[in-house]
Design a protein around this motif. Structure first.
Motif, PDB file in Angstrom:
ATOM      1  N   ARG A  22       0.914  -1.137   0.779  1.00 14.83           N
ATOM      2  CA  ARG A  22       0.193   0.193   0.011  1.00 14.83           C
ATOM      3  C   ARG A  22       0.889   1.440   0.206  1.00 14.83           C
ATOM      4  NH1 ARG A  22      -5.701  -1.547   1.975  1.00 14.83           N
ATOM      5  NH2 ARG A  22      -5.166  -4.360   2.488  1.00 14.83           N
ATOM      6  N   ILE A  23       1.794   1.388  -0.647  1.00 13.91           N
ATOM      7  CA  ILE A  23       2.959   2.408  -0.570  1.00 13.91           C
ATOM      8  C   ILE A  23       2.222   3.321  -2.257  1.00 13.91           C
ATOM      9  CG2 ILE A  23       5.735   2.835  -1.235  1.00 13.91           C
ATOM     10  CD1 ILE A  23       6.138   0.736   0.230  1.00 13.91           C
ATOM     11  N   ILE A  24       1.857   2.152  -2.898  1.00 19.16           N
ATOM     12  CA  ILE A  24       1.339   3.779  -4.025  1.00 19.16           C
ATOM     13  C   ILE A  24      -0.113   2.249  -4.627  1.00 19.16           C
ATOM     14  CG2 ILE A  24       3.234   3.945  -4.810  1.00 19.16           C
ATOM     15  CD1 ILE A  24       2.950   1.762  -7.470  1.00 19.16           C
ATOM     16  N   ASP A  25      -0.788   2.902  -5.277  1.00 16.42           N
ATOM     17  CA  ASP A  25      -2.037   2.889  -6.061  1.00 16.42           C
ATOM     18  C   ASP A  25      -2.419   2.246  -6.545  1.00 16.42           C
ATOM     19  OD1 ASP A  25      -3.748   4.837  -3.195  1.00 16.42           O
ATOM     20  OD2 ASP A  25      -3.959   6.598  -4.645  1.00 16.42           O
ATOM     21  N   ALA A  26      -3.660   1.063  -6.744  1.00 16.49           N
ATOM     22  CA  ALA A  26      -2.720   0.216  -8.390  1.00 16.49           C
ATOM     23  C   ALA A  26      -3.127   0.548  -9.288  1.00 16.49           C
ATOM     24  CB  ALA A  26      -3.992  -1.231  -7.625  1.00 16.49           C
ATOM     25  N   GLU A  27      -4.179   1.679  -9.541  1.00 16.22           N
ATOM     26  CA  GLU A  27      -4.267   2.585 -10.654  1.00 16.22           C
ATOM     27  C   GLU A  27      -3.534   3.285 -11.228  1.00 16.22           C
ATOM     28  OE1 GLU A  27      -6.465   5.698  -7.799  1.00 16.22           O
ATOM     29  OE2 GLU A  27      -6.443   3.276  -8.288  1.00 16.22           O
ATOM     30  N   ASP A  28      -2.395   3.284  -9.917  1.00 20.00           N
ATOM     31  CA  ASP A  28      -1.405   3.994 -10.586  1.00 20.00           C
ATOM     32  C   ASP A  28       0.068   3.425 -11.505  1.00 20.00           C
ATOM     33  OD1 ASP A  28      -1.974   6.624 -10.661  1.00 20.00           O
ATOM     34  OD2 ASP A  28      -1.475   6.715  -7.998  1.00 20.00           O
ATOM     35  N   ARG A  29      -0.669   1.463 -11.699  1.00 21.51           N
ATOM     36  CA  ARG A  29       0.023   0.393 -11.764  1.00 21.51           C
ATOM     37  C   ARG A  29       1.286   0.800 -13.174  1.00 21.51           C
ATOM     38  NH1 ARG A  29       1.256  -4.697 -11.314  1.00 21.51           N
ATOM     39  NH2 ARG A  29       1.529  -6.033 -12.211  1.00 21.51           N
ATOM     40  N   GLU A  30       0.848   1.131 -14.193  1.00 24.28           N
ATOM     41  CA  GLU A  30       1.450   1.640 -15.452  1.00 24.28           C
ATOM     42  C   GLU A  30       2.477   2.732 -15.417  1.00 24.28           C
ATOM     43  OE1 GLU A  30       1.586  -1.163 -17.904  1.00 24.28           O
ATOM     44  OE2 GLU A  30       0.375  -1.906 -16.702  1.00 24.28           O
ATOM     45  N   ILE A  31       2.183   3.839 -14.423  1.00 28.70           N
ATOM     46  CA  ILE A  31       3.527   4.789 -14.785  1.00 28.70           C
ATOM     47  C   ILE A  31       4.035   4.180 -13.677  1.00 28.70           C
ATOM     48  CG2 ILE A  31       3.228   7.102 -13.230  1.00 28.70           C
ATOM     49  CD1 ILE A  31       0.361   7.154 -14.079  1.00 28.70           C
ATOM     50  N   TYR A  32       3.607   3.854 -12.430  1.00 31.98           N
ATOM     51  CA  TYR A  32       5.082   3.362 -11.738  1.00 31.98           C
ATOM     52  C   TYR A  32       5.897   2.818 -12.474  1.00 31.98           C
ATOM     53  CZ  TYR A  32       3.778   6.183  -7.807  1.00 31.98           C
ATOM     54  OH  TYR A  32       3.960   6.748  -6.957  1.00 31.98           O
ATOM     55  N   ILE A  33       5.563   1.237 -13.359  1.00 32.30           N
ATOM     56  CA  ILE A  33       5.975   0.542 -13.549  1.00 32.30           C
ATOM     57  C   ILE A  33       7.097   1.138 -14.897  1.00 32.30           C
ATOM     58  CG2 ILE A  33       6.085  -1.416 -15.792  1.00 32.30           C
ATOM     59  CD1 ILE A  33       3.414  -2.313 -14.547  1.00 32.30           C
ATOM     60  N   TYR A  34       6.825   1.771 -15.770  1.00 30.27           N
ATOM     61  CA  TYR A  34       7.027   3.380 -16.842  1.00 30.27           C
ATOM     62  C   TYR A  34       8.625   3.752 -15.645  1.00 30.27           C
ATOM     63  CZ  TYR A  34       8.809   6.136 -20.469  1.00 30.27           C
ATOM     64  OH  TYR A  34       9.888   7.126 -21.601  1.00 30.27           O
ATOM     65  N   SER A  35       8.210   4.004 -14.912  1.00 34.12           N
ATOM     66  CA  SER A  35       9.549   4.820 -13.614  1.00 34.12           C
ATOM     67  C   SER A  35      10.437   4.127 -13.566  1.00 34.12           C
ATOM     68  CB  SER A  35       8.626   5.669 -12.614  1.00 34.12           C
ATOM     69  OG  SER A  35       7.081   6.483 -12.998  1.00 34.12           O
ATOM     70  N   PHE A  36       9.955   2.697 -13.160  1.00 36.17           N
ATOM     71  CA  PHE A  36      11.084   2.128 -12.518  1.00 36.17           C
ATOM     72  C   PHE A  36      11.737   1.361 -14.092  1.00 36.17           C
ATOM     73  CE2 PHE A  36       8.426   0.878  -8.297  1.00 36.17           C
ATOM     74  CZ  PHE A  36       9.144   1.625  -8.288  1.00 36.17           C
ATOM     75  N   GLU A  37      11.244   1.060 -15.027  1.00 38.98           N
ATOM     76  CA  GLU A  37      11.737   1.235 -15.720  1.00 38.98           C
ATOM     77  C   GLU A  37      12.738   2.132 -16.142  1.00 38.98           C
ATOM     78  OE1 GLU A  37       9.478   0.279 -19.228  1.00 38.98           O
ATOM     79  OE2 GLU A  37       8.703  -1.402 -18.811  1.00 38.98           O
ATOM     80  N   LEU A  38      12.596   3.190 -16.062  1.00 40.95           N
ATOM     81  CA  LEU A  38      13.798   4.416 -16.710  1.00 40.95           C
ATOM     82  C   LEU A  38      14.529   4.434 -15.722  1.00 40.95           C
ATOM     83  CD1 LEU A  38      10.880   6.611 -17.272  1.00 40.95           C
ATOM     84  CD2 LEU A  38      12.332   5.969 -19.056  1.00 40.95           C
ATOM     85  N   LEU A  39      14.644   4.390 -14.225  1.00 42.13           N
ATOM     86  CA  LEU A  39      15.144   4.266 -12.907  1.00 42.13           C
ATOM     87  C   LEU A  39      15.858   3.134 -13.326  1.00 42.13           C
ATOM     88  CD1 LEU A  39      16.247   5.758 -10.506  1.00 42.13           C
ATOM     89  CD2 LEU A  39      14.349   3.803  -9.235  1.00 42.13           C
ATOM     90  N   LEU A  40      15.736   1.899 -13.168  1.00 45.19           N
ATOM     91  CA  LEU A  40      16.350   0.730 -13.344  1.00 45.19           C
ATOM     92  C   LEU A  40      17.590   1.991 -14.603  1.00 45.19           C
ATOM     93  CD1 LEU A  40      14.457  -1.883 -12.451  1.00 45.19           C
ATOM     94  CD2 LEU A  40      16.339  -0.806 -11.035  1.00 45.19           C
ATOM     95  N   SER A  41      16.995   1.258 -15.497  1.00 44.67           N
ATOM     96  CA  SER A  41      18.127   1.360 -16.886  1.00 44.67           C
ATOM     97  C   SER A  41      18.924   2.690 -17.000  1.00 44.67           C
ATOM     98  CB  SER A  41      17.500   2.393 -17.909  1.00 44.67           C
ATOM     99  OG  SER A  41      18.180   2.539 -19.314  1.00 44.67           O
ATOM    100  N   ALA A  42      18.673   3.486 -16.342  1.00 45.48           N
ATOM    101  CA  ALA A  42      19.805   5.069 -15.721  1.00 45.48           C
ATOM    102  C   ALA A  42      21.142   4.056 -15.157  1.00 45.48           C
ATOM    103  CB  ALA A  42      18.822   5.920 -15.061  1.00 45.48           C
ATOM    104  N   VAL A  43      20.330   3.682 -13.656  1.00 49.54           N
ATOM    105  CA  VAL A  43      21.170   2.511 -12.928  1.00 49.54           C
ATOM    106  C   VAL A  43      21.976   1.923 -13.392  1.00 49.54           C
ATOM    107  CG1 VAL A  43      21.349   1.115 -10.812  1.00 49.54           C
ATOM    108  CG2 VAL A  43      19.988   3.007 -10.033  1.00 49.54           C
ATOM    109  N   ILE A  44      21.872   1.178 -14.193  1.00 47.85           N
ATOM    110  CA  ILE A  44      22.629  -0.138 -15.172  1.00 47.85           C
ATOM    111  C   ILE A  44      23.635   0.772 -15.801  1.00 47.85           C
ATOM    112  CG2 ILE A  44      22.684  -2.077 -16.870  1.00 47.85           C
ATOM    113  CD1 ILE A  44      19.770  -3.122 -15.545  1.00 47.85           C
TER     114      ILE A  44
END
Length: 194
Positions: free
Chosen positions: A17-39
């Motif tokens: 319950r850190i984020i809302d389920a309706e924001d799922r796609e936004i967070y998936i995309y954001s995590f992809e960007l973050l992980l790509s930048a970290v790598i």
């Protein structure tokens, strides 16, 4: 791999319950960007540590990142290809720095600036089709790209004057050239699709 990890992170955050389920796609995309930048950052740090080219490597990455924000350029079709293409480009840059005798640094700097500056001035900003720019945004980014090129060029030439034969100036110049070539690649890709 990055997409799957992003999905798992998002699911975990939703479950706790850190984020809302309706924001799922936004967070998936954001995590992809973050992980790509970290790598990408991890690869850069690893290659700099392996080669010992700290000043040249850091100046290349800084010039590339700062200028890329306003100038735009080529975007790979996936995070994997983005990481792979940047790794290859950065490795080629490091090979140039390692094997190019310092005597040739100044001609490389001048050549990179001679090619890179006009390309960026004429093409910036090169927007991605998924993020079109308004007229005002385009004008602002164009002005910012030109200002950034002027400042970078002044820093590169001042750095060369103060500390000749240092890889930092050639690194920044080749970072600028890489952004220019990225812009040309993006424009070529757009024309090919049209």
């Amino acid at each position: 791999m990055i997409h799957n990890l992003s999905q798992k992170l998002t699911t975990t955050f939703i479950h706790h319950r850190i984020i809302d389920a309706e924001d799922r796609e936004i967070y998936i995309y954001s995590f992809e960007l973050l992980l790509s930048a970290v790598i990408n950052l991890a690869v850069v740090v690893l290659l700099i540590c392996l080669t010992g080219q700290v000043w040249g490597g850091v100046s290349f990455v800084l010039a590339f990142l700062v200028l890329r924000q306003s100038a735009g350029g080529y975007h790979a079709s996936s995070h994997f290809f983005c990481i792979l293409s940047f790794t290859v480009i950065f490795s080629v840059f490091l090979a140039v720095i390692i094997f190019l005798p310092p005597l040739y640094y100044l001609p490389v700097i001048l050549g990179a600036l001679t090619i890179g500056i006009p390309v960026i001035v004429r093409t910036a900003p090169v927007a991605h089709e998924n993020k079109p720019l308004t007229g005002a945004e385009c004008a602002r980014l164009s002005h910012l790209a030109k200002l950034t090129v002027v400042v970078l060029t002044a820093l590169i030439m001042t750095g060369w004057y103060l500390v000749p034969w240092n890889a930092a100036s050639v690194g920044a110049a080749l970072g600028l050239l890489t952004v220019a070539l990225s812009s040309l690649a993006a424009l070529y890709q757009k024309r090919k699709r049209a």
